[in-house]
Design a protein around this motif. Structure first.
Motif, short mmCIF file in Angstrom:
data_model
loop_
_atom_site.label_atom_id
_atom_site.label_comp_id
_atom_site.label_asym_id
_atom_site.label_seq_id
_atom_site.Cartn_x
_atom_site.Cartn_y
_atom_site.Cartn_z
N ARG A 189 -0.47 -7.13 1.13
CA ARG A 189 -0.80 -7.46 -0.25
C ARG A 189 -2.05 -6.71 -0.72
O ARG A 189 -2.17 -6.35 -1.89
CB ARG A 189 -1.00 -8.97 -0.42
N SER A 190 -2.95 -6.47 0.20
CA SER A 190 -4.17 -5.77 -0.21
C SER A 190 -3.97 -4.27 -0.27
O SER A 190 -4.87 -3.53 -0.64
CB SER A 190 -5.30 -6.10 0.75
N LYS A 191 -2.82 -3.81 0.11
CA LYS A 191 -2.56 -2.38 0.13
C LYS A 191 -1.52 -1.96 -0.90
O LYS A 191 -0.95 -0.88 -0.83
CB LYS A 191 -2.05 -1.97 1.52
N LEU A 192 -1.28 -2.83 -1.85
CA LEU A 192 -0.17 -2.57 -2.76
C LEU A 192 -0.37 -1.29 -3.55
O LEU A 192 0.60 -0.59 -3.86
CB LEU A 192 0.01 -3.77 -3.71
#
Lengths: 499, 288
Positions: A382-385
């Motif tokens: 999710r933090s790398k979207l």
């Protein structure tokens, strides 16, 4: 008895087989001779004892290479392209794969031999054929890829097997049949094959059926073409076994298996003005028991259940499934990650499962406002979207599947990881499909992705995940704990450990 | 500066402004930079398609919806006139974009407590809450424009700005700085708004969309190697701002950061011709 994922007292997953080319062994157009062979694989249309027949005409385009098989037997395999679909048939005896090169390879399970300690048979190549060829659309000046998007088996009704294979535009019904007898004893022709003069024939000789080497033939029986303007993403056989639906980005068509020159359009979401297009169809499936019910999912994370008895055009849904969005986690990528890439009914027909980018959700067909279960597949992404948006990985379409008893679900992830969730115990496990784990009956070790700062031994950090190694297609045997996992151009078969 | 005991409520606000407005304004600017970058990236994806195979409609729709969302938000923010530059910079290749770090779209679990900064906007009398965490500031902005960082919390800001959007527009018109360029702004707004649907129309109507070329492997390695998660201090942020594009609504930054200088990311004359060329090519292909 079906159950369990996870370690401990539950089932342990073991490596069974891998099909496909090892990169370093594949040579362009070179035939690699096996060092020792117990079974000879044919080089021509007529097979030897080993049923590995290839339909005529396909040989030229198939590149052969050797892969390391189990039990030290070297066998020929066709160099496989990127696998694009995997599907067991209704009994689980056959396993079909389609690839980017338009080929279909069918594996058949060996009869369980008493000699071996393994209680389950292996899957070996049964038939290989070229299903679709690349085409060119002259009107739009665009190529039509031969990549097989979906394969669906028909239930077996006689000795032959039937399956539907679809690329972007065309669906084909293939008949796969065995021939193990040949009629011999005709006296109508000379030795050189010329018809004999009728006056010369003095005796009536009835031909006799003699056994021959098993030959598996695949022939196209129906071609359903020219019905889709957009790319076909799903096909699904109806429970009446007479009709099937095919879905593209904007329309869903209903076909009769016998009729190829027309189909009924049952869903059409194309707007009058294409500039207003904001939503597309991403997947569709027929209900496993109710032949009038089907569902389709959209790029906005919604699922619509339609009843074909209600109207000829099912634009108005009977049920509308959508989970309300969590406003606190909203970002510019919210819509993209909510887009549903796969929808599958449970075998019971009571539930359905949807796969979006980060999670798998199980829905009760009687409850539309939210799913009954949600499983996070790789929440650490999710933090790398934004990065995943940049390299297009955010648009990857992962599939999901149920086990035979609907107690477990499976889906793929990156780095050749795949995940299984047990619905009863709520346990989950991450496994890896890799050559390193590919020793016969080697047990698969659970993998873990480290999200925090401290990385434990054997954990892999998020930053070292290989996003080119993605497992998009998996399949679960309908009755047993045998799974097929497609990792790029390799097909892995795992089964549970027999205690 | 002031001892805590003697602060009155009003001067509390003052002190907060002086200490934290810097960071807050920086965060807001960083957010809009990153949003701009996301817009650029999306436009490139829509246009950079190889015309061999028919494009993936689902992907195109999702990217177009993202572009629409950004446009809507930028309209509310009043920074839509910057979109002209956005369209111009579409000629840049993706590899020039700064590779994102894990800061982007930080998950909720990682946000312990979101820090609220009160920022006095350029209008001078309204507060804008910008929710961010420290790591938002740690996106390194080096020679090129950074990728968009859209922290989950920004959504609150987004909604709030929508609610107060009407107010803000009125106030924006009152502002003298914008007033001078008002005509220009309206013109570019019209041009942008007509260009945008035109682009989207081309996207869907004629299947001119081509798949974006996937980033090179080296970019991917770059992505996930040596992620810098250190917290940037004030100096680094100010240094980083040197290469930031000049943002009209955030002129306050100019006054706060003396080292700020106008960058040269893209030369405007080239952009226009590229865009026209692209339209021209599309017309030929469509044959209309």
């Amino acid at each position: 008895m079906m159950a369990g994922v996870g370690g401990g007292n539950d089932f342990q997953w073991c490596f069974s087989q891998v099909k496909g080319a090892i990169d370093e062994d594949v040579a362009e157009g070179k035939h690699i001779l096996p060092l020792k062979q117990r079974k000879a694989c044919p080089t021509g249309p007529t097979s030897s004892r080993y049923p590995c027949a290839v339909s005529e005409g396909a040989l030229g385009s198939i590149q052969r290479s050797v892969i390391e098989a189990l039990q030290g037997v070297w066998e020929y395999r066709c160099a496989s392209d990127i696998i694009s679909t995997v599907e067991f048939n209704y009994s689980g005896e056959l396993l079909a794969t389609g690839d980017k090169g338009g080929r279909v390879v069918i594996f058949q399970r060996e009869q369980e031999s008493k000699n071996r300690l393994l209680s389950r048979g292996e899957y070996n190549v049964y038939s290989t054929f070229q299903s679709h060829e690349p085409e060119f659309d002259y009107l739009k000046s665009l190529e039509i890829e031969e990549k097989i998007n979906k394969i669906r088996w028909l239930p077996q009704q006689n000795a032959a097997h039937f399956l539907l294979s679809a690329n972007d535009k065309t669906i084909k019904l293939w008949k796969i049949s065995e021939r193990d007898k040949r009629a011999e004893g005709y006296n109508l022709k000379d030795e050189d094959g010329r018809l004999r003069d009728p006056f010369r024939i003095t005796t009536l000789r009835v031909p006799v059926l003699m056994p021959m080497d098993l030959m598996v033939e695949a022939s196209p029986r129906r071609i359903f073409a020219n019905a889709h303007t957009y790319h076909i993403n799903s096909i699904s056989v109806n429970s009446d076994y007479e009709t099937y639906l095919s879905a593209d980005d904007l329309r869903i068509n209903l076909w009769h298996l016998e009729i190829t020159d027309r189909s009924f359009n049952i869903v059409d979401i194309k707007p009058a003005n294409m500039e207003e297009l904001t939503e597309v169809i991403t997947a569709a499936e027929c209900h496993p028991h109710q032949c009038n019910v089907f569902v389709y999912s959209s790029s906005k994370g919604t699922i619509r259940l339609c009843d074909m008895r209600a109207a000829a055009l099912c634009d108005r849904h009977s049920k509308f499934f959508e989970e309300p969005e969590d406003p606190s986690s909203r970002s510019f990528f919210s819509e993209i990650i909510s887009s549903i890439s796969d929808v599958k009914f449970s075998h019971s027909g009571r539930y359905m499962m949807t796969r979006d980018y980060l999670s798998v959700k199980v829905w009760d067909l009687n409850m539309e406002n939210r799913p009954v279960e949600t499983y996070q597949v790789h929440e650490y992404l999710r933090s790398k979207l934004c990065s995943l948006y940049e390299n297009d990985c955010i648009f990857d379409k992962f599939e999901c599947c149920w086990n035979g008893s609907d107690s477990a679900i499976m889906t793929g992830s990156y780095n050749n990881f795949f995940r299984m969730f047990d619905r009863n115990t709520r346990r989950d496990i991450t496994l890896e499909a890799s050559r390193e784990n590919s020793k016969p009956r080697a047990m698969l070790k659970p993998r873990k992705v480290c999200t925090g700062g401290k990385r434990k031994k054997d954990e892999i950090s998020v930053d070292s995940l290989d996003f080119n190694k993605k497992i998009l297609h998996t399949a679960w045997h309908p009755k047993e704990n045998v799974i097929a996992v497609a990792a790029t151009n390799n097909l892995y078969i795992f089964q549970d450990k027999i205690n | 500066m002031f001892s805590k005991g003697t602060k009155r409520k009003f001067s509390d606000g003052d002190e907060e402004i002086s200490d934290e407005s810097l960071v807050g304004a920086r965060v807001a600017s960083s957010y809009s930079l990153q949003r701009q970058s996301l817009l650029d990236m999306s436009l490139i994806k829509l246009q950079l398609c190889h015309m061999l195979v028919e494009p993936n409609l689902c992907r195109s729709v999702l990217i177009a919806n993202t572009v629409r969302q950004i446009q809507e938000e930028m309209t509310h923010d009043g920074s839509w006139h910057m979109v002209a530059e956005a369209f111009c910079s579409a000629g840049q290749s993706p590899s020039e974009r700064l590779v994102a770090t894990e800061v982007l779209c930080r998950s909720r679990e990682q946000d312990a407590e979101p820090k609220l900064f009160s920022v006095i906007s350029y209008e001078g009398c309204r507060e804008e809450e910008v929710v961010a965490d420290e790591t938002l500031c740690s996106v390194s902005v080096s020679d090129t424009v950074s990728n968009v960082c859209l922290a989950g919390r920004i959504g609150q800001c987004w909604e709030k700005s929508e609610l107060s959007g009407v107010e803000r527009d009125e106030e924006a018109l009152e502002d003298s700085r914008l007033g001078s360029g008002e005509d220009e702004e309206i013109d570019t707004k019209d041009r942008a708004s007509t260009e945008s649907p035109k682009t989207i129309g081309q996207v869907f109507g004629t299947f001119e969309i081509k798949n974006g070329s996937p980033g090179p492997d080296s970019a991917l390695e770059e992505l996930f190697s040596d992620v810098d998660t250190s917290y940037y201090d004030l100096d680094t942020m100010l240094t980083g701002m040197q290469s930031a594009p000049k943002m009209g609504p955030y002129d306050i930054l100019d006054s706060l950061a003396p080292s700020h200088s106008s960058p040269s990311i893209v030369s405007t004359p080239n952009c226009r011709s590229d865009l026209n060329e692209l339209d021209h090519i599309m017309e030929i292909i469509v044959g209309s």
